[in-house]
Design an enzyme around this catalytic site. Structure first.
Site, PDB file in Angstrom:
ATOM      1  N   TYR A 295       6.314   6.289   5.618  1.00 18.07           N
ATOM      2  CA  TYR A 295       5.312   6.264   4.532  1.00 18.07           C
ATOM      3  C   TYR A 295       4.042   6.990   4.963  1.00 18.07           C
ATOM      4  O   TYR A 295       3.419   6.641   5.977  1.00 18.07           O
ATOM      5  CB  TYR A 295       4.998   4.817   4.175  1.00 18.07           C
ATOM      6  CG  TYR A 295       4.292   4.636   2.848  1.00 18.07           C
ATOM      7  CD1 TYR A 295       5.027   4.401   1.677  1.00 18.07           C
ATOM      8  CD2 TYR A 295       2.909   4.666   2.740  1.00 18.07           C
ATOM      9  CE1 TYR A 295       4.406   4.214   0.464  1.00 18.07           C
ATOM     10  CE2 TYR A 295       2.274   4.487   1.524  1.00 18.07           C
ATOM     11  CZ  TYR A 295       3.027   4.247   0.384  1.00 18.07           C
ATOM     12  OH  TYR A 295       2.397   4.062  -0.812  1.00 18.07           O
ATOM     13  N   TYR A 345       3.076  11.517  -4.686  1.00 20.73           N
ATOM     14  CA  TYR A 345       2.756  10.125  -4.349  1.00 20.73           C
ATOM     15  C   TYR A 345       3.296   9.237  -5.450  1.00 20.73           C
ATOM     16  O   TYR A 345       2.716   9.146  -6.525  1.00 20.73           O
ATOM     17  CB  TYR A 345       1.241   9.989  -4.226  1.00 20.73           C
ATOM     18  CG  TYR A 345       0.741   8.571  -4.027  1.00 20.73           C
ATOM     19  CD1 TYR A 345       0.997   7.885  -2.849  1.00 20.73           C
ATOM     20  CD2 TYR A 345      -0.002   7.933  -5.013  1.00 20.73           C
ATOM     21  CE1 TYR A 345       0.532   6.600  -2.662  1.00 20.73           C
ATOM     22  CE2 TYR A 345      -0.477   6.647  -4.837  1.00 20.73           C
ATOM     23  CZ  TYR A 345      -0.212   5.984  -3.655  1.00 20.73           C
ATOM     24  OH  TYR A 345      -0.681   4.708  -3.475  1.00 20.73           O
TER      25      TYR A 345
END
Lengths: 391, 335
Positions: A295, A345
């Site tokens: 991440y 994102y």
């Protein structure tokens, strides 16, 4: 089987909208588009969906998505909290529901107009007089000017640099690697737009030690994942991607974005907790992992995660990165879709899709002979993770 | 954010914006060359029955000898597709290149309205023409008070060129970026400061507080930096909570901190540049107090580039505005 959950369920479908800065349509539309696309990818009729899991931060109610796709009987609907920390946990919820026999077909989704309708990066401002817990929590930071996720992460990142001797160039190497992969991914916002380390060092400060190019994008888009039993997965369209590990973690004086009060703030102890669970469930060590989706909302925590997942010793992620190990051909290529720095994102859900494509062998930047992929979720918050692999 | 009258702040903003003037961005390519189907769709949607757009036979007798595109379609050729992507070959503005609309957003001028659009055509476009455009900021007005709020008019100049790089048209697109007036907050209805002619200073973001934390903020108003203490096991804790994580007691009071501490970590905050903060960048530290607890606090009396982990600091309770007192920290000169 090392654990009751491992190997019981599989990801059988993935779907996504385009990733943009202005989708031009509602978040709900993005949600139903990606959900139906994922079901079509799996070859499962939408009326069969009987479980749904999403983020507390998602604005699209489970029952409305369910209603619009023509659902019949919904037996489990759950939402996971803590921003992007929820990403892999939605799949864990799905796997648990399937493994326990509560559900047969579970859809996980995240759909947002995070760029065109609201932006996490624009910062928190005023708050009501008698506040709920989380507003009160941010009250310790916003009057001093720490109003954005970047600023909250920067505090830990500064200490990490101090404790480990890493430099902001190491952060930059992560951004450069991500943009390199994005440059060859036509679905990435930064397709054909690689950057150099110099570009990174010249980009403007956001929250020092974070520069613009250390921060993920802000995006509009939706991603959905379909989970069913490993048994049923064998009979479906695509090669099943087995959920070999699925874990959540919070520990060691946890906080939402601001775990500044634990002894060592250069660590992410909750990631370590997720790592321990994943390896135990899957009966694996880091050696079994061929590539990973780590991440990347902000580059510094990629370094910490590489350490907590056991790919580098504590404080040594800098050496791992400097020697090219996170790039194609390295020990652990990461974020081959370009990550959230390069692709889009979508709160980590696009990373789960990438892991599925890698295991299936259908990724644009395909790593050779992928047996097992590690996926992580939002960090600096209570988090989650997955080990996905071939059956 | 509410205060856009501060002159030095405007100057800074205007200097930032001025740097974006005249920077040419592009080319932005067309997805398709000028073509008859798109022309027909346009003419039909506009209910424009001019045969020069749709009737090849009629058009054969005109100067161009073929159908032409309606001049007002100029902007349509290079538009992004529904996916919001530009056609291949487009060179977009680099993500880190400053852009006036983003700068205005960051300074609180988040409202936008299109004001007017003038197009000028240098020749008629015919099927097969391959159009690109370049865009630059031509001008930015002074700060204006408008019915929508205080703002700036921004003029974009779009230059359209054909496959031979010859200019075929221009467009000036003007928009207003403005700061939407905030609804008057309850506290601001007090006549006290507002009747004053002095420009009102933007306020720091208000802290959320509740029954568990209000004592801390009240303490600051009385000039005290308080640390919560469990009265069962005597453990100090911050941020305050109803239950002691060490012994699970709900019994608690607070002790006054000495205000002495060291910087455990810090951030120099650049973006967003909030008008309430005098310093830009704004240095903020995680301070470890000598009593052992940590708290986040702004730093004063130090340049951002001089901040270091391990630096000794001392709390200074500061009344930031009528309602808000904060513990800010100042470096202690080492003897």
């Amino acid at each position: 089987m090392a654990n009751g959950l491992s190997g019981q369920a599989a990801i059988v479908g993935i779907g996504a909208t385009e990733f943009s800065k202005n989708s031009g349509r509602s978040e709900m539309q993005l949600a139903v588009e990606c959900v139906t696309q994922a079901l079509a990818d799996a070859g499962i009729d939408p009326s069969e969906v009987d479980g749904i899991s999403t983020f507390t931060m998602d604005n699209n109610p489970e029952i409305e998505v369910f209603r619009e796709i023509g659902g019949k009987e919904l037996k489990m609907f759950s939402r996971v909290h803590y921003g992007g920390g929820a990403a892999c946990a939605t799949v864990q919820q799905a796997a648990m529901a399937v493994a326990s026999g509560v559900c047969e077909v579970v859809v996980c989704y995240r759909a947002m107009n995070e760029r065109s309708e609201y932006r996490f990066g624009s910062g928190m401002q005023n708050t009501p007089a008698e506040s709920d817990y989380e507003t009160t929590h941010y009250g310790w930071y916003i009057p001093h000017g720490l109003v954005t996720p970047a600023s909250w992460v920067a505090m830990s990142a500064q200490r990490y640099l101090y404790d480990t001797g890493a430099t902001t160039e190491d952060f930059g190497r992560i951004a450069v690697a991500a943009r390199q992969f994005a440059a060859t991914n036509p679905n990435a916002w930064f397709y054909e737009k690689p950057i150099t380390l110099e570009d990174h060092q010249n980009s403007r400060w956001i929250a020092e030690p974070l520069r613009l190019l250390d921060c993920c994008q802000e995006s509009d888009g939706g991603v959905a994942i379909v989970v069913t039993s490993a048994e049923r997965a064998k009979k479906l369209n695509k090669e099943p991607v087995i959920i070999k590990g699925a874990a959540q973690g919070a520990c060691d004086d946890p906080q939402m974005m601001t775990a500044y009060y634990r002894k060592d703030i250069s660590r992410l102890s909750e990631v370590n907790l997720v790592a321990k669970q994943l390896y135990k469930q899957a009966g694996m060590t880091p050696d079994n992992i061929d590539a990973a989706v780590i991440y990347d909302h902000f580059t510094p925590f990629v370094m910490t995660q590489l350490e907590e997942f056991g790919f580098a010793d504590k404080g040594k992620a800098k050496d791992f990165i400097r020697s090219g190990q996170i790039e194609m051909g390295g020990r652990l290529p990461i974020n081959m879709h370009g990550g959230q720095l390069g692709e889009a994102y979508v709160h980590g859900m696009n990373g789960i899709s990438e892991a599925v494509r890698q295991v299936r062998g259908e990724a644009v930047n395909q790593v050779d002979k992928v047996e097992n992929m590690l996926v992580s979720a939002g960090t600096g918050v209570p988090t989650s993770g997955l080990i996905l692999g071939k059956g | 954010m509410s205060d856009q009258n501060n002159n030095s702040e405007n100057k800074e903003l205007e200097a930032l914006m001025a740097e974006t003037i005249g920077v040419k961005i592009g080319p932005h390519k067309s997805w398709d060359p000028v073509n008859q189907p798109m022309i027909r769709h346009w003419a039909e949607a506009m209910d424009d029955k001019n045969p020069r757009y749709t009737d090849p036979e009629f058009a054969a007798g005109t100067e161009e000898g073929s159908i032409i595109a309606p001049p007002t379609m100029l902007q349509a050729w290079t538009m992004r597709g529904a996916s919001w992507k530009h056609a291949p070959g487009t060179k977009e503005r680099a993500a880190d290149q400053p852009y006036v609309l983003d700068i205005l957003d960051d300074h609180g001028y988040i409202g936008v309205v299109a004001v007017n659009c003038d197009q000028e055509y240098f020749r008629n476009l015919v099927p097969g023409d391959d159009i690109s455009h370049y865009m630059e900021i031509e001008g930015i007005s002074e700060q204006k008070q408008t019915g929508l709020g205080v703002g700036y008019f921004v003029t974009e100049l779009w230059t359209f060129v054909d496959q031979n790089d010859e200019k075929v048209g221009e467009m000036r697109f003007r928009l207003l970026k403005f700061c939407p007036p905030k609804e008057a907050p309850k506290a601001a209805s007090k006549p006290a400061v507002e009747s004053d002619d002095k420009p009102k200073k933007a306020l720091r973001p208000r802290p959320g507080m509740n029954k568990d934390t209000r004592f801390f903020w009240e303490g600051l108003k009385e000039g005290k930096l308080l640390i919560q203490r469990c009265t069962s096991c005597q453990t100090l804790r911050h941020p305050p909570t109803p239950m002691c994580p060490s012994c699970r007691s709900l019994e608690r009071d607070a002790v006054e901190a000495s205000g002495k501490g060291v910087i455990h970590s810090y951030v120099n905050m650049h973006h967003p540049d909030l008008p309430a903060f005098d310093a830009s960048p704004n240095p903020v530290a995680l301070v470890e107090l000598e009593e052992g607890t940590r708290l986040v606090a702004g730093l004063i009396g130090i340049e951002p580039e001089d901040v270091r982990i391990g630096l000794p600091v001392q709390a200074e309770i500061t009344q930031c505005d009528d309602e808000l007192a904060l513990a800010l920290f100042r470096p202690v000169s080492e003897k």
